[in-house]
Design a protein around this motif. Structure first.
Motif, PDB file in Angstrom:
ATOM      1  N   ALA A 184     -19.345 -15.154 -50.281  1.00 16.92           N
ATOM      2  CA  ALA A 184     -18.891 -15.478 -48.924  1.00 16.92           C
ATOM      3  C   ALA A 184     -19.156 -14.305 -47.989  1.00 16.92           C
ATOM      4  O   ALA A 184     -19.609 -14.481 -46.844  1.00 16.92           O
ATOM      5  CB  ALA A 184     -17.419 -15.839 -48.921  1.00 16.92           C
ATOM      6  N   GLY A 185     -18.902 -13.105 -48.482  1.00 19.63           N
ATOM      7  CA  GLY A 185     -19.163 -11.895 -47.688  1.00 19.63           C
ATOM      8  C   GLY A 185     -20.638 -11.751 -47.370  1.00 19.63           C
ATOM      9  O   GLY A 185     -21.021 -11.391 -46.255  1.00 19.63           O
ATOM     10  N   GLN A 186     -21.483 -12.050 -48.363  1.00 22.63           N
ATOM     11  CA  GLN A 186     -22.929 -11.958 -48.161  1.00 22.63           C
ATOM     12  C   GLN A 186     -23.393 -12.990 -47.128  1.00 22.63           C
ATOM     13  O   GLN A 186     -24.249 -12.702 -46.280  1.00 22.63           O
ATOM     14  CB  GLN A 186     -23.672 -12.169 -49.483  1.00 22.63           C
ATOM     15  CG  GLN A 186     -23.563 -11.010 -50.441  1.00 22.63           C
ATOM     16  CD  GLN A 186     -24.175 -11.327 -51.806  1.00 22.63           C
ATOM     17  OE1 GLN A 186     -24.660 -12.434 -52.038  1.00 22.63           O
ATOM     18  NE2 GLN A 186     -24.142 -10.339 -52.690  1.00 22.63           N
ATOM     19  N   LYS A 187     -22.810 -14.191 -47.189  1.00 24.71           N
ATOM     20  CA  LYS A 187     -23.161 -15.224 -46.210  1.00 24.71           C
ATOM     21  C   LYS A 187     -22.791 -14.783 -44.799  1.00 24.71           C
ATOM     22  O   LYS A 187     -23.575 -14.970 -43.851  1.00 24.71           O
ATOM     23  CB  LYS A 187     -22.431 -16.536 -46.531  1.00 24.71           C
ATOM     24  CG  LYS A 187     -23.085 -17.364 -47.593  1.00 24.71           C
ATOM     25  CD  LYS A 187     -22.337 -18.673 -47.755  1.00 24.71           C
ATOM     26  CE  LYS A 187     -22.946 -19.497 -48.857  1.00 24.71           C
ATOM     27  NZ  LYS A 187     -22.223 -20.762 -49.051  1.00 24.71           N
ATOM     28  N   ILE A 188     -21.594 -14.185 -44.673  1.00 22.64           N
ATOM     29  CA  ILE A 188     -21.141 -13.713 -43.353  1.00 22.64           C
ATOM     30  C   ILE A 188     -22.078 -12.639 -42.834  1.00 22.64           C
ATOM     31  O   ILE A 188     -22.492 -12.650 -41.665  1.00 22.64           O
ATOM     32  CB  ILE A 188     -19.684 -13.211 -43.425  1.00 22.64           C
ATOM     33  CG1 ILE A 188     -18.738 -14.387 -43.678  1.00 22.64           C
ATOM     34  CG2 ILE A 188     -19.282 -12.486 -42.137  1.00 22.64           C
ATOM     35  CD1 ILE A 188     -17.321 -13.992 -43.996  1.00 22.64           C
ATOM     36  N   VAL A 189     -22.461 -11.719 -43.726  1.00 26.55           N
ATOM     37  CA  VAL A 189     -23.378 -10.634 -43.321  1.00 26.55           C
ATOM     38  C   VAL A 189     -24.722 -11.231 -42.898  1.00 26.55           C
ATOM     39  O   VAL A 189     -25.295 -10.828 -41.878  1.00 26.55           O
ATOM     40  CB  VAL A 189     -23.548  -9.605 -44.459  1.00 26.55           C
ATOM     41  CG1 VAL A 189     -24.682  -8.647 -44.167  1.00 26.55           C
ATOM     42  CG2 VAL A 189     -22.248  -8.860 -44.707  1.00 26.55           C
ATOM     43  N   LYS A 190     -25.242 -12.204 -43.656  1.00 28.85           N
ATOM     44  CA  LYS A 190     -26.518 -12.840 -43.315  1.00 28.85           C
ATOM     45  C   LYS A 190     -26.421 -13.562 -41.977  1.00 28.85           C
ATOM     46  O   LYS A 190     -27.343 -13.495 -41.155  1.00 28.85           O
ATOM     47  CB  LYS A 190     -26.927 -13.837 -44.403  1.00 28.85           C
ATOM     48  CG  LYS A 190     -27.581 -13.209 -45.590  1.00 28.85           C
ATOM     49  CD  LYS A 190     -28.055 -14.278 -46.561  1.00 28.85           C
ATOM     50  CE  LYS A 190     -28.665 -13.641 -47.782  1.00 28.85           C
ATOM     51  NZ  LYS A 190     -29.120 -14.643 -48.751  1.00 28.85           N
ATOM     52  N   GLN A 191     -25.298 -14.247 -41.783  1.00 26.68           N
ATOM     53  CA  GLN A 191     -25.114 -14.959 -40.505  1.00 26.68           C
ATOM     54  C   GLN A 191     -25.093 -13.971 -39.332  1.00 26.68           C
ATOM     55  O   GLN A 191     -25.701 -14.212 -38.292  1.00 26.68           O
ATOM     56  CB  GLN A 191     -23.818 -15.790 -40.522  1.00 26.68           C
ATOM     57  CG  GLN A 191     -23.929 -17.026 -41.367  1.00 26.68           C
ATOM     58  CD  GLN A 191     -22.587 -17.758 -41.504  1.00 26.68           C
ATOM     59  OE1 GLN A 191     -21.555 -17.265 -41.063  1.00 26.68           O
ATOM     60  NE2 GLN A 191     -22.637 -18.932 -42.118  1.00 26.68           N
ATOM     61  N   ARG A 192     -24.378 -12.865 -39.512  1.00 20.47           N
ATOM     62  CA  ARG A 192     -24.342 -11.839 -38.444  1.00 20.47           C
ATOM     63  C   ARG A 192     -25.721 -11.271 -38.204  1.00 20.47           C
ATOM     64  O   ARG A 192     -26.124 -11.062 -37.059  1.00 20.47           O
ATOM     65  CB  ARG A 192     -23.376 -10.711 -38.821  1.00 20.47           C
ATOM     66  CG  ARG A 192     -21.929 -11.081 -38.602  1.00 20.47           C
ATOM     67  CD  ARG A 192     -21.056  -9.874 -38.833  1.00 20.47           C
ATOM     68  NE  ARG A 192     -19.650 -10.259 -38.765  1.00 20.47           N
ATOM     69  CZ  ARG A 192     -18.666  -9.544 -39.213  1.00 20.47           C
ATOM     70  NH1 ARG A 192     -18.913  -8.372 -39.768  1.00 20.47           N
ATOM     71  NH2 ARG A 192     -17.434  -9.945 -39.101  1.00 20.47           N
TER      72      ARG A 192
END
Length: 199
Positions: A184-192
């Motif tokens: 989930a953290g990686q997804k958030i970072v990718k989205q940012r």
């Protein structure tokens, strides 16, 4: 008994090994417990049988009580009891091999004629009594070992195996949650990052 563990793969592997050891040992322990239980019963039955045989044999000589007052008690004594140690279901048990008697000499002409029979009777009664005591000792030793084995079976079956299973389940859940949080953290970072690239 609290099982100590950490929330990592090493601890998970250790717990899995411990669980396997206990799961593999449990059927063997149950078989040992069953074997000990039957051996205890067999020893108890044999001890009771010998006690009854001794009582019955002594009753047959009740009509000779008056003669025994004439008998010299120092004519025969037990010199030694020869025994061996055998293993029964992994437990060391004494086994009666031979009872050695020491007979004193007496004058065959002046002593009552039944002294020889009296000595033989005492030998038979002594052997039955000693054998009975060996079976009683065997029964107590085996019963003690059975109780310990039962405790170990209960410990494995009701405490340790469920405890290890619960600990493994908790570690797996923790690791899955951690992995999900990481994804989930990686997804958030990718989205940012993708938002920053777009701007």
């Amino acid at each position: 008994m609290a099982i100590k563990y950490q929330f990592n793969k090493t601890s998970l592997n250790d717990l899995n090994k411990q669980l396997k050891v206990r799961t593999r040992a449990l059927p063997t322990l149950k078989n040992k417990e069953s074997a000990l239980r039957s051996e205890v019963k067999r020893a108890k039955d044999k001890a009771e049988e010998l006690q009854l045989a001794l009582s019955a044999k002594m009753k047959t000589y009740d009509n000779m009580v008056a003669l025994w007052t004439e008998f010299r008690s120092n004519l025969i004594e037990i010199r030694d009891v020869s025994m061996n140690i055998v293993k029964v279901a992994g437990v060391r048990i004494p086994l009666l091999e031979e009872v050695l008697f020491e007979e004193k000499t007496y004058n065959l002409f002046s002593a009552p004629f039944w002294y020889a029979d009296g000595i033989q009777i005492l030998k038979e009664l002594s052997i039955i009594g000693i054998e009975s005591e060996f079976y009683i000792a065997k029964m107590h030793i085996l019963d003690g070992a059975r109780k310990k084995t039962t405790q170990k079976v209960n410990l494995y079956e009701k405490v340790q195996i469920p405890g290890y299973q619960e600990a493994i389940r908790k570690i797996k859940r923790f690791m899955e949650d951690e992995e999900n949080l990481s994804k989930a953290g990686q997804k958030i970072v990718k989205q940012r990052q993708s938002k920053e690239v777009v701007q």
